[in-house]
Design a protein around this motif. Structure first.
Motif, PDB file in Angstrom:
ATOM      1  N   TYR A  82      -3.423  25.527   1.103  1.00 35.43           N
ATOM      2  CA  TYR A  82      -2.079  25.138   1.484  1.00 35.43           C
ATOM      3  C   TYR A  82      -1.874  23.630   1.390  1.00 35.43           C
ATOM      4  CZ  TYR A  82      -2.026  29.902   3.089  1.00 35.43           C
ATOM      5  OH  TYR A  82      -2.119  31.261   3.123  1.00 35.43           O
ATOM      6  N   GLU A  83      -2.322  23.116   0.240  1.00 33.58           N
ATOM      7  CA  GLU A  83      -2.136  21.689  -0.084  1.00 33.58           C
ATOM      8  C   GLU A  83      -2.870  20.761   0.869  1.00 33.58           C
ATOM      9  OE1 GLU A  83       1.921  20.795  -0.789  1.00 33.58           O
ATOM     10  OE2 GLU A  83       2.234  22.596  -1.976  1.00 33.58           O
ATOM     11  N   MET A  84      -3.950  21.244   1.453  1.00 30.71           N
ATOM     12  CA  MET A  84      -4.752  20.369   2.306  1.00 30.71           C
ATOM     13  C   MET A  84      -5.761  19.583   1.477  1.00 30.71           C
ATOM     14  SD  MET A  84      -4.343  20.237   5.597  1.00 30.71           S
ATOM     15  CE  MET A  84      -2.941  20.873   6.492  1.00 30.71           C
ATOM     16  N   VAL A  85      -6.310  20.216   0.455  1.00 28.73           N
ATOM     17  CA  VAL A  85      -7.288  19.502  -0.375  1.00 28.73           C
ATOM     18  C   VAL A  85      -6.794  19.478  -1.814  1.00 28.73           C
ATOM     19  CG1 VAL A  85      -9.316  20.023   0.984  1.00 28.73           C
ATOM     20  CG2 VAL A  85      -8.613  21.590  -0.808  1.00 28.73           C
ATOM     21  N   VAL A  86      -7.255  18.463  -2.521  1.00 25.63           N
ATOM     22  CA  VAL A  86      -6.945  18.373  -3.929  1.00 25.63           C
ATOM     23  C   VAL A  86      -8.258  18.071  -4.650  1.00 25.63           C
ATOM     24  CG1 VAL A  86      -6.289  15.963  -3.619  1.00 25.63           C
ATOM     25  CG2 VAL A  86      -5.596  17.152  -5.666  1.00 25.63           C
ATOM     26  N   VAL A  87      -8.460  18.742  -5.780  1.00 27.00           N
ATOM     27  CA  VAL A  87      -9.634  18.435  -6.592  1.00 27.00           C
ATOM     28  C   VAL A  87      -9.125  17.825  -7.881  1.00 27.00           C
ATOM     29  CG1 VAL A  87     -11.564  19.394  -7.853  1.00 27.00           C
ATOM     30  CG2 VAL A  87     -11.031  20.236  -5.588  1.00 27.00           C
ATOM     31  N   ASP A  88      -9.390  16.550  -8.039  1.00 29.36           N
ATOM     32  CA  ASP A  88      -9.006  15.871  -9.273  1.00 29.36           C
ATOM     33  C   ASP A  88     -10.126  14.907  -9.656  1.00 29.36           C
ATOM     34  OD1 ASP A  88      -8.769  13.968  -7.336  1.00 29.36           O
ATOM     35  OD2 ASP A  88      -6.609  13.800  -7.446  1.00 29.36           O
ATOM     36  N   MET A 137     -13.114  13.654   2.650  1.00 31.29           N
ATOM     37  CA  MET A 137     -12.171  12.529   2.643  1.00 31.29           C
ATOM     38  C   MET A 137     -11.643  12.290   1.235  1.00 31.29           C
ATOM     39  SD  MET A 137     -14.134   9.930   5.126  1.00 31.29           S
ATOM     40  CE  MET A 137     -13.161   8.443   5.021  1.00 31.29           C
ATOM     41  N   ALA A 138     -12.579  12.297   0.264  1.00 31.31           N
ATOM     42  CA  ALA A 138     -12.160  12.023  -1.111  1.00 31.31           C
ATOM     43  C   ALA A 138     -11.197  13.089  -1.604  1.00 31.31           C
ATOM     44  CB  ALA A 138     -13.380  11.952  -2.018  1.00 31.31           C
ATOM     45  N   SER A 139     -11.346  14.316  -1.085  1.00 34.96           N
ATOM     46  CA  SER A 139     -10.508  15.424  -1.531  1.00 34.96           C
ATOM     47  C   SER A 139      -9.235  15.566  -0.711  1.00 34.96           C
ATOM     48  CB  SER A 139     -11.282  16.736  -1.428  1.00 34.96           C
ATOM     49  OG  SER A 139     -11.768  17.090  -2.683  1.00 34.96           O
ATOM     50  N   GLY A 140      -9.094  14.813   0.350  1.00 31.63           N
ATOM     51  CA  GLY A 140      -7.987  15.026   1.270  1.00 31.63           C
ATOM     52  C   GLY A 140      -6.643  14.739   0.620  1.00 31.63           C
ATOM     53  N   VAL A 268     -22.789   1.532   2.030  1.00 34.08           N
ATOM     54  CA  VAL A 268     -22.390   2.092   0.741  1.00 34.08           C
ATOM     55  C   VAL A 268     -21.490   3.307   0.915  1.00 34.08           C
ATOM     56  CG1 VAL A 268     -23.227   3.137  -1.356  1.00 34.08           C
ATOM     57  CG2 VAL A 268     -24.458   1.240  -0.361  1.00 34.08           C
ATOM     58  N   GLY A 269     -21.985   4.332   1.633  1.00 33.30           N
ATOM     59  CA  GLY A 269     -21.252   5.594   1.708  1.00 33.30           C
ATOM     60  C   GLY A 269     -19.929   5.472   2.427  1.00 33.30           C
ATOM     61  N   PRO A 270     -19.952   5.255   3.750  1.00 32.70           N
ATOM     62  CA  PRO A 270     -18.681   5.178   4.476  1.00 32.70           C
ATOM     63  C   PRO A 270     -17.729   4.132   3.919  1.00 32.70           C
ATOM     64  CG  PRO A 270     -20.460   5.436   6.011  1.00 32.70           C
ATOM     65  CD  PRO A 270     -21.090   5.257   4.664  1.00 32.70           C
ATOM     66  N   LYS A 271     -18.276   3.064   3.381  1.00 34.34           N
ATOM     67  CA  LYS A 271     -17.394   2.050   2.809  1.00 34.34           C
ATOM     68  C   LYS A 271     -16.644   2.605   1.600  1.00 34.34           C
ATOM     69  CE  LYS A 271     -17.832  -2.435   2.965  1.00 34.34           C
ATOM     70  NZ  LYS A 271     -18.425  -3.718   3.018  1.00 34.34           N
ATOM     71  N   ALA A 272     -17.384   3.277   0.712  1.00 36.37           N
ATOM     72  CA  ALA A 272     -16.742   3.858  -0.466  1.00 36.37           C
ATOM     73  C   ALA A 272     -15.736   4.926  -0.034  1.00 36.37           C
ATOM     74  CB  ALA A 272     -17.783   4.459  -1.397  1.00 36.37           C
ATOM     75  N   ALA A 273     -16.103   5.707   1.006  1.00 37.63           N
ATOM     76  CA  ALA A 273     -15.197   6.769   1.468  1.00 37.63           C
ATOM     77  C   ALA A 273     -13.919   6.158   2.020  1.00 37.63           C
ATOM     78  CB  ALA A 273     -15.888   7.610   2.533  1.00 37.63           C
ATOM     79  N   ALA A 274     -14.054   5.050   2.766  1.00 37.35           N
ATOM     80  CA  ALA A 274     -12.859   4.412   3.303  1.00 37.35           C
ATOM     81  C   ALA A 274     -11.978   3.911   2.169  1.00 37.35           C
ATOM     82  CB  ALA A 274     -13.255   3.254   4.225  1.00 37.35           C
ATOM     83  N   PHE A 275     -12.602   3.376   1.117  1.00 35.61           N
ATOM     84  CA  PHE A 275     -11.796   2.940  -0.026  1.00 35.61           C
ATOM     85  C   PHE A 275     -11.111   4.121  -0.696  1.00 35.61           C
ATOM     86  CE2 PHE A 275     -13.670  -1.294   0.037  1.00 35.61           C
ATOM     87  CZ  PHE A 275     -12.559  -2.032  -0.303  1.00 35.61           C
ATOM     88  N   ALA A 276     -11.808   5.266  -0.727  1.00 35.39           N
ATOM     89  CA  ALA A 276     -11.201   6.440  -1.361  1.00 35.39           C
ATOM     90  C   ALA A 276      -9.924   6.837  -0.633  1.00 35.39           C
ATOM     91  CB  ALA A 276     -12.196   7.602  -1.377  1.00 35.39           C
ATOM     92  N   ILE A 277      -9.963   6.914   0.716  1.00 31.39           N
ATOM     93  CA  ILE A 277      -8.740   7.332   1.409  1.00 31.39           C
ATOM     94  C   ILE A 277      -7.725   6.194   1.434  1.00 31.39           C
ATOM     95  CG2 ILE A 277      -9.748   9.182   2.780  1.00 31.39           C
ATOM     96  CD1 ILE A 277      -9.734   7.352   5.165  1.00 31.39           C
ATOM     97  N   PHE A 278      -8.218   4.976   1.430  1.00 33.03           N
ATOM     98  CA  PHE A 278      -7.314   3.821   1.327  1.00 33.03           C
ATOM     99  C   PHE A 278      -6.458   3.973   0.073  1.00 33.03           C
ATOM    100  CE2 PHE A 278      -7.609  -0.927   2.614  1.00 33.03           C
ATOM    101  CZ  PHE A 278      -6.241  -1.016   2.599  1.00 33.03           C
TER     102      PHE A 278
END
Lengths: 514, 162
Positions: A82-88, A137-140, A268-278
């Protein structure tokens, strides 16, 4: 992909089960293995404890395999649940980054935890949970799923920071990080609630549509004000997570106090994840608030430019005077957050390639450098000062050479991977042709030069100082293998970047809306 | 009949709230908060918002106030009683905020009186909430369970004896 038709044709649970298998296989594997590791922990004798680490590596490998399959299968973006995740492409590239970071961290941790005498399965299980959170997070595609996965990552990281519970510094760092972290989560939620109150949507693309419609219709000034306030709150929370000035205060303390292997992961990890949702929230959800730098309208690009300039400069200047290797690397990581923001500010293809490829190579160069620091920790020696690297070339020439390569790459000197990343980030700014952005680019180049000074302090200590103590480094096969892989990748991306740029273009295609 | 019950519940809620402010002992304050929450539950039931009533009991009365009580008892906050807050200027800062808050509230009440918005019949019912929770919000819901699992592991990791 007409998801509505699917929903009507089949019962809900079938749709959801299909979605889960098709879209979320890697995440589910990671979570499954996190639970396996927990259970396995109880079956192992203390001598066999390392098997927990091997099992988690196997789980990450399995997730990587299913991710590779998804690269083949998904040529266009697909939404689910229901449009919660996107895979791109964007999500997939970032998931690769997270998996690599987790694999490297676990490989670095095995020996380190032996030395600390804290070899337990929960550690690996928590790393896997954090990885699953980052992948979600990256898929959100929705503020709700983004926030919950963000909390999953953040909560596990707080616990990992406190993992050495007999160490006072670890406790103190965790307390600081936890209190400031939940505060920033609150600010994040507050920003979201303002945006939700304005648009009555949590889905990012729908938020963008509604905001655009509101701006055309009623009282553009009032709605613009609320949207701007929401944007600033969300940005503040993001700045906290990526440790940008002026929300960076937690970073040196948390990095210093946390177990070194966890610090390596966090940087490395959480930082990259924060940039992804940013990127996801601001480019997909709030494109109307972008603003420009010609002075006509203020928006997040101006805010980011100011924060980026402050972050680069302050991070580098504060790093100059540090004697603790961990604090120095913490400030270095703050300044890198500043460089990475440049990609979002430029907002063109080159800038986005720069952002993604820099985060990708940052895994190798930063985890590599942290890996060498991890190896300095021995039973009787903390090994956290720059002095502790004295004469490393005589004791362990391979380590010294690899560390030098990582440091040069962090500075951005060719032919290392860091140069490729910085090249794209800076070129993106110049391409815009805006005088302010070119000035920002000049500032970034000056900062790069400053950073060479403190990175060179490690090099000087390793090559030109006398050996202080003779105790052998805490090396293990997995650590060596990790460092060699990281070195090879840093040099490979630096010398032959073409395939890696093509790889990151998967992600940037989405950001550009192609 | 309805009005009589409304007066009873609203009265209890108000007495609880006032008592909460007047008590010096945090333990009594927390207990009066509990009274207010319980009385509000009654009001929700009268509005036929059964789901919200149950949530009110479970989350506010059951979890949050109990958490308050635990913290108060663990830290033995009674000591705070003796030292009064010397920062008197905060009181004066509170006044304008209180006026703004009351003004906002009155404004909203007037808006509602002018054009009352009918509440959707779906809101607040267990079935509607459950339907949403297990379709549209299934993923965040399941993800929350993973989050709680991770939190439990964390609590055990940090609290277990060697």
């Amino acid at each position: 992909m007409n998801i509505m038709l699917l929903i009507q044709a089949k019962p809900d649970w079938q749709v959801l089960a299909q979605d889960a298998a098709r879209l979320l296989m890697p995440e589910m594997l990671v979570i499954l293995f996190a639970c396996f590791v927990l259970v396995l922990e109880f079956m192992l004798t203390p001598e066999q404890r390392r098997w927990a680490a091997y099992l988690s590596l196997a789980g990450l490998g399995a997730a990587g395999l299913s991710l590779a399959l998804m690269f083949v299968k998904f040529t266009t973006a697909e939404v689910g649940f229901y449009e919660m995740v996107v895979v791109d492409g964007f999500a997939l590239v970032f998931k690769v980054i997270f998996l690599l970071a987790a694999i490297f961290t676990i490989a670095l941790s095995i020996k380190f935890l032996d030395v600390e005498n804290e070899q337990r399965g929960e550690y690996y299980s928590l790393i896997l949970f954090a990885t699953a959170g980052m992948m979600f997070m990256a898929s959100g595609a929705d503020l709700l799923s983004i926030f919950i996965s963000f909390e999953l990552m953040a909560l596990t990281t707080y616990i990992l920071v406190a993992y050495l519970k007999r160490d006072r510094r670890s406790n103190e760092a965790a307390m600081k990080y936890f209190l400031l972290g939940i505060f920033s989560s609150g600010i994040f939620l507050y920003g979201m609630s303002l945006i939700y109150g304005l648009t009555a949507e949590t889905n990012l693309t729908k938020i963008a549509d509604t905001l655009a419609r509101l701006a055309r219709q009623q009282a553009p000034q009032a709605t613009g004000f609320v949207a701007m306030a929401g944007m600033i709150f969300i940005a503040a929370a993001m700045f906290f997570k990526i440790a940008a000035v002026p929300f960076h205060m937690w970073c040196p303390d948390a990095y210093e106090g946390a177990p070194t292997s966890v610090t390596a992961f966090m940087s490395v990890g959480p930082k990259a994840a924060a940039f992804a949702i940013f990127a996801r929230i601001f480019i997909d959800g709030l494109p109307g608030l972008r603003g420009d730098l010609t002075g006509e309208s203020f928006g997040w690009v101006g805010l980011l430019a100011i924060v980026s300039a402050l972050t680069m400069t302050w991070g580098n200047i504060a790093a100059l005077t540090q004697n603790s290797a961990k604090r120095l690397m913490a400030y270095s990581s703050i300044s890198h957050a500043g460089y990475l923001l440049l990609g979002l500010i430029a907002g063109n293809e080159t800038g986005y390639i720069g952002l993604v490829i820099y985060l990708f190579v940052y895994v190798f160069m930063n985890l590599g450098a942290w890996g060498v620091i991890v190896a300095q920790r021995r039973a009787s020696i903390l090994g956290e000062r720059v002095d502790d690297f004295n004469g490393l070339i005589h004791r362990s020439p391979g380590m010294a050479v690899m560390m030098t390569i990582f440091l040069l790459s962090l500075t951005g000197i060719p032919p290392t991977a860091g140069f490729v990343g910085k090249y794209f980030l800076f070129a993106g700014l110049i391409e815009t042709g805006n005088a302010w952005l070119i000035a920002l680019c000049v500032l970034a180049v000056i900062n790069t030069a400053i950073s060479l000074y403190y990175y060179a302090r490690f090099i000087k200590a390793m090559f030109m100082s006398d050996v202080k103590e003779e105790e052998p480094l805490a090396l293990s096969t997995s650590l060596r293998a990790t460092l060699v892989t990281a070195t090879v990748m840093v040099l490979l991306v630096g010398v032959y970047p073409r395939p890696f740029i093509a790889f990151t273009e998967n992600a940037t295609r989405h950001l550009l809306g192609l | 009949m309805e009005q009589l019950f409304f007066v009873i519940f609203a009265g209890i809620a108000l007495i609880g709230a006032v008592n909460l402010l007047l008590r010096r002992n945090p333990l009594y304050a927390a207990l009066s908060l509990l009274t207010t929450m319980a009385a509000l539950t009654g009001l929700y039931i009268m509005l036929k918002a059964y789901f919200i009533a149950v949530i009110q009991v479970i989350i506010y009365a059951g979890a949050i106030v109990v958490l308050f009580l635990f913290v108060i008892m663990l830290f033995n906050i009674r000591a705070v009683e003796r030292q009064t807050d010397r920062r008197g200027y905060l009181k004066w800062l509170a006044l304008p905020f209180a006026i703004i808050l009351i003004g906002q509230f009155l404004y909203i009440v007037r808006l509602f009186e002018e054009n009352p918005t009918p509440v959707g019949t779906e809101i607040g019912f267990t079935e509607a909430v459950g339907r949403k929770l297990f379709t549209a919000y299934l993923l965040p819901f399941e993800l929350t369970s993973v989050l709680i699992l991770a939190a439990i592991i964390g609590a055990v990791v940090l609290a277990q004896k060697e």
